[in-house]
Design a protein around this motif. Sequence first.
Motif, PDB file in Angstrom:
ATOM      1  N   MET A  13      -2.770   3.572  -0.663  1.00 22.29           N
ATOM      2  CA  MET A  13      -2.294   3.626  -2.037  1.00 22.29           C
ATOM      3  C   MET A  13      -2.531   2.306  -2.767  1.00 22.29           C
ATOM      4  SD  MET A  13       1.839   3.691  -1.365  1.00 22.29           S
ATOM      5  CE  MET A  13       2.308   3.507  -3.086  1.00 22.29           C
ATOM      6  N   GLY A  14      -2.735   2.426  -4.058  1.00 24.47           N
ATOM      7  CA  GLY A  14      -2.881   1.249  -4.887  1.00 24.47           C
ATOM      8  C   GLY A  14      -1.514   0.678  -5.226  1.00 24.47           C
ATOM      9  N   THR A  16      -0.123   0.212  -7.938  1.00 24.60           N
ATOM     10  CA  THR A  16       0.603   0.827  -9.058  1.00 24.60           C
ATOM     11  C   THR A  16       1.006   2.267  -8.764  1.00 24.60           C
ATOM     12  OG1 THR A  16      -1.471   1.492 -10.091  1.00 24.60           O
ATOM     13  CG2 THR A  16      -0.528  -0.647 -10.746  1.00 24.60           C
ATOM     14  N   ASN A  17       0.633   2.769  -7.587  1.00 25.15           N
ATOM     15  CA  ASN A  17       0.931   4.166  -7.258  1.00 25.15           C
ATOM     16  C   ASN A  17       2.389   4.366  -6.877  1.00 25.15           C
ATOM     17  OD1 ASN A  17      -2.244   4.725  -5.548  1.00 25.15           O
ATOM     18  ND2 ASN A  17      -1.709   4.845  -7.684  1.00 25.15           N
ATOM     19  N   LYS A  18       2.780   5.639  -6.902  1.00 21.49           N
ATOM     20  CA  LYS A  18       4.061   6.057  -6.332  1.00 21.49           C
ATOM     21  C   LYS A  18       3.773   7.138  -5.297  1.00 21.49           C
ATOM     22  CE  LYS A  18       7.068   5.405 -10.368  1.00 21.49           C
ATOM     23  NZ  LYS A  18       8.040   6.073 -11.269  1.00 21.49           N
ATOM     24  N   LYS A  19       4.327   6.956  -4.121  1.00 21.69           N
ATOM     25  CA  LYS A  19       4.136   7.929  -3.043  1.00 21.69           C
ATOM     26  C   LYS A  19       5.442   8.047  -2.269  1.00 21.69           C
ATOM     27  CE  LYS A  19      -0.375   8.652  -3.513  1.00 21.69           C
ATOM     28  NZ  LYS A  19      -0.937  10.001  -3.867  1.00 21.69           N
ATOM     29  N   HIS A  79       6.950   2.535  -4.453  1.00 21.08           N
ATOM     30  CA  HIS A  79       6.348   2.279  -5.774  1.00 21.08           C
ATOM     31  C   HIS A  79       6.097   0.792  -5.960  1.00 21.08           C
ATOM     32  CE1 HIS A  79      10.079   0.784  -7.788  1.00 21.08           C
ATOM     33  NE2 HIS A  79      10.649   1.475  -6.830  1.00 21.08           N
ATOM     34  N   THR A  80       5.002   0.504  -6.629  1.00 19.75           N
ATOM     35  CA  THR A  80       4.548  -0.871  -6.903  1.00 19.75           C
ATOM     36  C   THR A  80       4.591  -1.734  -5.650  1.00 19.75           C
ATOM     37  OG1 THR A  80       6.743  -1.578  -7.677  1.00 19.75           O
ATOM     38  CG2 THR A  80       5.168  -0.793  -9.326  1.00 19.75           C
ATOM     39  N   VAL A 113      -1.977  -0.683   1.624  1.00 18.77           N
ATOM     40  CA  VAL A 113      -1.830  -0.928   0.186  1.00 18.77           C
ATOM     41  C   VAL A 113      -3.022  -1.755  -0.280  1.00 18.77           C
ATOM     42  CG1 VAL A 113      -0.375  -1.885  -1.630  1.00 18.77           C
ATOM     43  CG2 VAL A 113       0.672  -0.886   0.413  1.00 18.77           C
TER      44      VAL A 113
END
Lengths: 114, 111
Positions: A13-14, A16-19, A79-80, A113
């Motif tokens: 995930m980047g 700025t993503n939310k997972k 997140h973040t 990340v």
Amino acid sequence: ETGVTQTPRHLVMGMTNKKSLKCEQHLGHNAMYWYKQSAKKPLELMFVYNFKEQTENNSVPSRFSPECPNSSHLFLHLHTLQPEDSALYLCASSQDPRANYGYTFGSGTRLTVV
Amino acid sequence: QKEVEQNSGPLSVPEGAIASLNCTYSDRGSQSFFWYRQYSGKSPELIMSIYSNGDKEDGRFTAQLNKASQYVSLLIRDSQPSDSATYLCAVNGNNNNDMRFGAGTRLTVKP
């Protein structure tokens, strides 16, 4: 299914993503845990739920948010995140909060990340 | 500060030999002791638990506990290449959420 099941197995995930990570136990256990495992370091306890009530937040940054809707399910909302959050995230359960019989671990989520 | 100390290894033994894994802990109030095996890329699996001083045997595995010396060990007899893994020592107190883990010892069994 038996044991402790974690999904997904791998997650990239980047920042700025939310997972969300999911954990489910079919053992009738009353305590569930989130641990972080980084290379060559001891397991780091993140969160503990006893009888679906959170009893410990081990100084975890707010970008990690746990949720325990019932005693069989546990989520970790992300997140973040930062690159240093890349690690293996393990869910575990125990019969009771004292864990006198040890833990049963899920298969883990390998988080990267970028 | 409660700590669990293990030699990180790698510990290398030939097939058929005895592998000896050691662990020390700082909390004298610890009540239960565990060994977990973790294969590369996998999650820890509980293989032994011990609660009182002395030896506890289960197949090729023997756990040894000495509370006076704050020392717990795991012996693996007739080591096999399939025993190659990281072994985590865990120590538990008598309170909720009291489990402490060592960083693990990596064992390699060479054919």
